[in-house]
Scaffold this motif. Structure first.
Motif, PDB file in Angstrom:
ATOM      1  N   TYR A  40     -26.268  25.896  81.812  1.00 31.50           N
ATOM      2  CA  TYR A  40     -27.593  26.026  82.400  1.00 31.50           C
ATOM      3  C   TYR A  40     -28.494  24.855  82.027  1.00 31.50           C
ATOM      4  O   TYR A  40     -29.102  24.232  82.888  1.00 31.50           O
ATOM      5  CB  TYR A  40     -28.225  27.347  81.955  1.00 31.50           C
ATOM      6  CG  TYR A  40     -29.556  27.622  82.599  1.00 31.50           C
ATOM      7  CD1 TYR A  40     -29.634  28.151  83.875  1.00 31.50           C
ATOM      8  CD2 TYR A  40     -30.737  27.345  81.928  1.00 31.50           C
ATOM      9  CE1 TYR A  40     -30.861  28.395  84.483  1.00 31.50           C
ATOM     10  CE2 TYR A  40     -31.972  27.585  82.523  1.00 31.50           C
ATOM     11  CZ  TYR A  40     -32.021  28.101  83.794  1.00 31.50           C
ATOM     12  OH  TYR A  40     -33.223  28.335  84.391  1.00 31.50           O
ATOM     13  N   ASP A  41     -28.587  24.536  80.721  1.00 30.88           N
ATOM     14  CA  ASP A  41     -29.502  23.495  80.259  1.00 30.88           C
ATOM     15  C   ASP A  41     -29.162  23.134  78.820  1.00 30.88           C
ATOM     16  O   ASP A  41     -28.350  23.800  78.177  1.00 30.88           O
ATOM     17  CB  ASP A  41     -30.946  24.011  80.331  1.00 30.88           C
ATOM     18  CG  ASP A  41     -31.990  22.906  80.300  1.00 30.88           C
ATOM     19  OD1 ASP A  41     -31.617  21.721  80.252  1.00 30.88           O
ATOM     20  OD2 ASP A  41     -33.195  23.246  80.325  1.00 30.88           O
ATOM     21  N   ALA A  42     -29.796  22.080  78.311  1.00 30.08           N
ATOM     22  CA  ALA A  42     -29.693  21.702  76.898  1.00 30.08           C
ATOM     23  C   ALA A  42     -31.085  21.285  76.438  1.00 30.08           C
ATOM     24  O   ALA A  42     -31.811  20.618  77.170  1.00 30.08           O
ATOM     25  CB  ALA A  42     -28.701  20.569  76.714  1.00 30.08           C
ATOM     26  N   LYS A  43     -31.453  21.715  75.225  1.00 33.50           N
ATOM     27  CA  LYS A  43     -32.770  21.387  74.679  1.00 33.50           C
ATOM     28  C   LYS A  43     -32.601  20.948  73.233  1.00 33.50           C
ATOM     29  O   LYS A  43     -31.743  21.460  72.522  1.00 33.50           O
ATOM     30  CB  LYS A  43     -33.704  22.585  74.749  1.00 33.50           C
ATOM     31  CG  LYS A  43     -33.991  23.023  76.178  1.00 33.50           C
ATOM     32  CD  LYS A  43     -35.138  23.991  76.217  1.00 33.50           C
ATOM     33  CE  LYS A  43     -35.406  24.448  77.624  1.00 33.50           C
ATOM     34  NZ  LYS A  43     -36.193  23.550  78.396  1.00 33.50           N
ATOM     35  N   THR A  64     -26.129  28.385  78.174  1.00 35.04           N
ATOM     36  CA  THR A  64     -25.320  28.837  79.302  1.00 35.04           C
ATOM     37  C   THR A  64     -25.955  30.123  79.835  1.00 35.04           C
ATOM     38  O   THR A  64     -26.944  30.605  79.286  1.00 35.04           O
ATOM     39  CB  THR A  64     -23.855  29.092  78.888  1.00 35.04           C
ATOM     40  OG1 THR A  64     -23.796  30.217  78.009  1.00 35.04           O
ATOM     41  CG2 THR A  64     -23.249  27.866  78.217  1.00 35.04           C
ATOM     42  N   GLU A  70     -35.703  31.715  79.854  1.00 36.72           N
ATOM     43  CA  GLU A  70     -36.633  30.769  79.256  1.00 36.72           C
ATOM     44  C   GLU A  70     -36.434  30.722  77.746  1.00 36.72           C
ATOM     45  O   GLU A  70     -36.018  31.695  77.130  1.00 36.72           O
ATOM     46  CB  GLU A  70     -38.066  31.225  79.572  1.00 36.72           C
ATOM     47  CG  GLU A  70     -39.141  30.313  79.104  1.00 36.72           C
ATOM     48  CD  GLU A  70     -40.532  30.847  79.462  1.00 36.72           C
ATOM     49  OE1 GLU A  70     -41.503  30.217  79.019  1.00 36.72           O
ATOM     50  OE2 GLU A  70     -40.643  31.860  80.166  1.00 36.72           O
TER      51      GLU A  70
END
Length: 71
Positions: free
Chosen positions: A11-14, A24, A50
């Protein structure tokens, strides 16, 4: 350098402090940036929506109103 096998769709990486969070759909993977070692894996009760950073506490909001706190 860092080879992760993801069991769920990416989904994303932060980045927060010295950690990389690989997000994920149903799992968060916490990685130490300096050593590239997995520090923890956190199963999510529902799909990721979120992530909020507040000092040393991370709050993850999932669909269905579920929340998870990571310290």
């Amino acid at each position: 350098m860092l080879d992760l096998n993801l069991f769920y769709n990416f989904y994303d990486a932060k980045i927060f402090n010295d950690w990389l969070f690989v997000i994920t759909e149903l799992e968060i993977i916490k990685v130490d940036i300096k050593t590239l070692k997995v520090i923890g894996k956190y199963a999510l009760p529902d799909f990721f929506e979120e992530m909020e950073f507040n000092h040393r506490i991370i709050e993850i909001k999932c669909s269905g109103g579920e929340h998870i706190i990571i310290k």
